[in-house]
Design an enzyme around this catalytic site. Structure first.
Site, short mmCIF file in Angstrom:
data_model
loop_
_atom_site.label_atom_id
_atom_site.label_comp_id
_atom_site.label_asym_id
_atom_site.label_seq_id
_atom_site.Cartn_x
_atom_site.Cartn_y
_atom_site.Cartn_z
N ASP A 185 0.78 -1.41 0.30
CA ASP A 185 -0.21 -0.20 -0.05
C ASP A 185 0.70 0.87 -0.20
O ASP A 185 2.12 1.19 0.54
CB ASP A 185 -0.51 0.08 1.46
CG ASP A 185 -1.68 1.88 1.29
OD1 ASP A 185 -2.59 1.33 0.07
OD2 ASP A 185 -1.72 1.86 2.90
N SER A 186 0.62 2.26 -0.40
CA SER A 186 1.18 4.06 -0.15
C SER A 186 1.36 3.67 0.70
O SER A 186 2.16 4.90 1.22
CB SER A 186 0.04 5.03 -0.52
OG SER A 186 -1.23 4.74 0.26
N TYR A 226 -0.79 8.34 -2.54
CA TYR A 226 -0.91 8.90 -4.60
C TYR A 226 -2.57 8.86 -4.62
O TYR A 226 -2.24 8.83 -5.83
CB TYR A 226 -1.41 6.60 -3.96
CG TYR A 226 0.00 6.26 -4.01
CD1 TYR A 226 1.33 6.48 -3.65
CD2 TYR A 226 0.74 5.00 -5.05
CE1 TYR A 226 2.60 6.03 -3.38
CE2 TYR A 226 1.48 4.06 -5.05
CZ TYR A 226 2.99 4.47 -3.84
OH TYR A 226 4.22 4.09 -3.57
N GLY A 227 -3.33 9.39 -4.24
CA GLY A 227 -4.02 9.20 -4.50
C GLY A 227 -4.89 10.37 -5.19
O GLY A 227 -5.16 10.98 -6.24
N CYS A 233 -4.62 -1.60 -2.59
CA CYS A 233 -4.71 -0.51 -2.65
C CYS A 233 -5.83 -0.47 -3.56
O CYS A 233 -5.07 -0.98 -4.92
CB CYS A 233 -3.36 0.19 -2.66
SG CYS A 233 -3.35 2.92 -3.11
N ASN A 234 -6.87 0.43 -3.35
CA ASN A 234 -7.55 1.02 -4.81
C ASN A 234 -6.99 2.17 -5.07
O ASN A 234 -7.10 1.33 -6.32
CB ASN A 234 -8.46 1.63 -4.16
CG ASN A 234 -9.65 0.47 -2.80
OD1 ASN A 234 -11.05 -0.39 -3.69
ND2 ASN A 234 -9.26 0.63 -2.88
N THR A 235 -5.68 2.98 -5.41
CA THR A 235 -5.57 3.75 -6.36
C THR A 235 -4.23 2.83 -7.34
O THR A 235 -4.34 3.10 -7.89
CB THR A 235 -4.70 4.98 -5.64
OG1 THR A 235 -5.70 5.61 -4.27
CG2 THR A 235 -4.06 6.22 -6.44
N GLU A 292 -2.77 8.87 7.87
CA GLU A 292 -1.52 9.12 8.02
C GLU A 292 -0.13 9.88 8.38
O GLU A 292 0.86 10.30 9.40
CB GLU A 292 -0.56 9.72 6.66
CG GLU A 292 -0.73 8.82 5.81
CD GLU A 292 -0.03 7.46 5.90
OE1 GLU A 292 1.10 7.28 6.05
OE2 GLU A 292 -0.33 6.37 5.12
N CYS A 336 -10.97 2.60 -0.30
CA CYS A 336 -9.69 3.21 0.14
C CYS A 336 -8.79 2.71 1.42
O CYS A 336 -9.85 2.39 2.36
CB CYS A 336 -9.60 4.48 0.03
SG CYS A 336 -8.29 4.52 0.98
N THR A 337 -8.54 1.52 1.78
CA THR A 337 -8.05 0.61 2.16
C THR A 337 -8.01 1.57 3.61
O THR A 337 -7.53 0.74 4.50
CB THR A 337 -6.86 -0.28 2.15
OG1 THR A 337 -5.63 0.55 1.71
CG2 THR A 337 -6.99 -1.39 1.01
N HIS A 338 -7.02 2.78 3.55
CA HIS A 338 -6.99 3.44 5.16
C HIS A 338 -8.11 3.71 5.60
O HIS A 338 -8.27 4.17 6.73
CB HIS A 338 -6.28 4.86 3.85
CG HIS A 338 -4.85 4.92 4.09
ND1 HIS A 338 -4.07 4.56 3.41
CD2 HIS A 338 -3.67 5.71 4.77
CE1 HIS A 338 -3.20 4.64 2.72
NE2 HIS A 338 -2.49 5.82 4.44
N1 DGL Z 1 -4.98 3.46 0.51
C1 DGL Z 1 -4.93 3.68 0.00
C2 DGL Z 1 -6.60 2.93 -1.60
O1 DGL Z 1 -6.69 2.58 -0.90
C3 DGL Z 1 -4.49 5.33 -1.48
C4 DGL Z 1 -3.85 6.31 -0.28
C5 DGL Z 1 -3.10 6.95 -1.00
O2 DGL Z 1 -3.96 8.01 -1.26
O3 DGL Z 1 -2.15 6.97 -0.97
O4 DGL Z 1 -6.74 4.02 -2.56
#
Ligand code: DGL
Length: 279
Positions: A11-12, A43-44, A74-76, A164, A198-200
């Protein structure tokens, strides 16, 4: 890692831990290697090209460290990099190795497949990063698996930084959390299921539940991805055999290992000693 062949989870930043926790619960016997690119998070907000480049670097690093199977938690990255990696990079790697036993899986398709288990009326809300929302991946996949569903996606740009920077529990987080939930529910007043795309976001779950009206289901992806991985391993015994089973969990981060270890230990409820790497 010696001759271990852990399952890689990328993941990011911290978000993939919400997936790793559920995967480990469901499949405790395997070895796991987690990589969080905390130094380059989020990453988003990044372009397709950049997310692809960063994700490929991470995947190659996990392969170099013994992983044969990598989950993009990570979805992104799943939205912006998975397809290119699967279609272009993996075949090149297979050709070089003379066998096709390295694989990369994402989180979006399993989540879309599972939507039907949660929604009664087919009105789904997706909360996700700008990158995931702009890719329209959820709508595109839903059109294949549930063509009668209405999928409305809302980008929540501040949510990942709140996690974060350790602000998920702060009063300030309420403003950003309520704002996007209200906006999503105004855009489709019939939504009966909200998927945290989003996994966050499960790391903001307490706040999210505070603002989602009763009767609307909030679904996190961890258990869905864990079930899907278990199923994948059953259907691919030739790959399953390539995953070592020592029950270990190791952690890599591109930022401070001390900060990562503390945050990850709190979330996972176990001691974590992360190592720092650069990609
Ligand atoms: N956790 C990541 C996701 O599921 C993205 C987080 C990010 O923006 O870095 O999309």
């Amino acid at each position: 890692m010696g001759s271990a062949h852990p399952i890689g989870v990328f993941d990011s930043g911290y978000g993939g831990l919400t997936i790793l926790r559920e995967i480990h619960r469901r499949l405790p016997d395997y070895d796991y290697l987690y990589l969080g690119d905390n130094a380059r998070n989020p990453y988003g907000v990044r372009s397709m090209e950049t997310v692809y480049r960063f994700t490929l670097q991470a995947v190659n690093t996990l392969f170099e460290r013994g992983c044969n199977l990598v989950v993009l938690a990570c979805n992104t990255a799943s939205a912006k990099a998975l397809r290119s990696i699967q279609q272009n990079d993996l075949p090149a790697i297979w050709q070089g190795e003379g066998r096709d036993l390295k694989r990369v899986l994402g989180v979006i398709i399993p989540s879309v497949e599972a939507m039907g288990e949660f929604s009664v009326n087919g009105h789904i809300g997706i909360l996700a990063t700008q990158g995931t929302v702009a890719s329209r991946s959820y709508q595109l996949e839903a059109a294949k698996y549930h063509p009668d569903f209405k999928v409305t996606a809302e980008a929540c740009p501040m949510w990942v930084p709140l996690v974060e920077y350790g602000e998920a529990g702060s009063d300030g987080a309420d403003f950003f959390v309520s704002r996007h939930i209200n906006s999503l529910l105004e855009r489709d007043t019939d939504i009966d299921t909200i998927l945290l795309g989003c996994t966050h976001y499960p790391l903001l779950l307490d706040k999210i539940l505070k603002y989602v009206p009763r009767g609307i289901r909030v679904v996190a992806q961890g258990a869905i991805v864990a079930d899907s991985l278990a199923d994948y391993l059953t259907r691919h015994p030739e790959l399953e055999r390539e995953c070592s089973k020592g029950g270990s969990m190791e952690f890599l981060t591109t930022e401070s290992p001390e900060i990562f270890s503390e945050a990850a230990a709190t979330f996972l409820g176990m001691p974590v000693e992360a190592s720092q790497i650069s990609l």
